[in-house]
Scaffold this active site. Sequence first.
Site, PDB file in Angstrom:
ATOM      1  N   ASP A  68      21.086 104.245  39.811  1.00  0.00           N
ATOM      2  CA  ASP A  68      19.744 104.190  39.251  1.00  0.00           C
ATOM      3  C   ASP A  68      19.733 103.203  38.072  1.00  0.00           C
ATOM      4  OD1 ASP A  68      16.944 105.624  39.232  1.00  0.00           O
ATOM      5  OD2 ASP A  68      17.649 105.805  37.165  1.00  0.00           O
TER       6      ASP A  68
ATOM      7  N   TYR B  25      12.068 101.968  30.592  1.00  0.00           N
ATOM      8  CA  TYR B  25      11.015 101.439  31.461  1.00  0.00           C
ATOM      9  C   TYR B  25      10.026 100.573  30.676  1.00  0.00           C
ATOM     10  CZ  TYR B  25      12.743 104.851  34.825  1.00  0.00           C
ATOM     11  OH  TYR B  25      13.548 105.568  35.681  1.00  0.00           O
TER      12      TYR B  25
ATOM     13  N   HIS C 287      17.899 109.832  46.780  1.00  0.00           N
ATOM     14  CA  HIS C 287      18.275 109.064  45.599  1.00  0.00           C
ATOM     15  C   HIS C 287      19.528 109.626  44.937  1.00  0.00           C
ATOM     16  CE1 HIS C 287      17.444 106.473  42.141  1.00  0.00           C
ATOM     17  NE2 HIS C 287      17.645 107.509  41.354  1.00  0.00           N
TER      18      HIS C 287
END
Length: 298
Positions: A101, A208, A262
């Site tokens: 990730d 982010y 994931h």
Amino acid sequence: MADEKLIDIGGMRIHCVCDGPANGDPVLLLHGFPEFWWGWRKQMAELAGAGFRVVAIDMRGYGESDAPPEVGAYSLDRLVEDVVAVANALNLERFNLVGHDWGGIVAWAVAARHALLVKRLVILNAPHLDVMSPVIFRRPSQLMRSAYVGFFQIPLLPEVALSRRGYRLLCHALTSTSRPGTFTQGELAPYVVQWSRPGRLRAMLNYYRALVRRQRQALGRIVPPTLILWGCKDHALDPELAKASLLQCANGRMSMHRSATHWLHLEEPEWVNGHLLRFLGEDHELDRPDPGQSDETG
């Protein structure tokens, strides 16, 4: 026996957990959102038992590492510098690098910008950033999958929403995107403890925010031998990203697990560990037909 370290890198303290023989081939493990070093709990003992010197890092803003409040503190350049600085502090001239990730995004960048430092690179469900825009253009559904990134740009609201009722929404984000039983209540508890540390949730979201607010340099071709492991049931990342990322590797291979999500490192630890041990244990260069090797399992 695992050993914890708090490493000062120019006034920034990075926490890591080390295992395996001190003279073993070093492997740095970079976790993703919203985990911390403990996310590698099903890989560390296997790697250490095979003779590797394992270093699982709490990335800045996570776990017991420092969490500066500014968005700019989480630029990709800073995150790359952290990894290199930790390696320098541990006197590692070269190292293997494994990332999942966000840890995978950073690992791609470390390998791109410091190719001579990285012996071998392993990426779990994380795209090479150069392929994001082209894949979204070809597959607009990826834009919808990435909609949460837009929500994270809103000031304060994501922090409030994710932390309400004992981080219920953030816990749900893990349990709803993984196979049933992957994150039990007992396994979620350590995550909640770390998310509750002052400034940690804002820091996690700042990854982010920094990514979209600052223009970044293209990563380009990846030179170190690279293995991409990908769970095809990922809710947020289309498998097309894995295929496009493989094309960015000068010397790469890929293995996809059709039924993993994931969180493949937690759902399929034997499969992941087997790939890690075989790939990191190779002494020869990869035999790589153009454009790369790929296989599917599960």
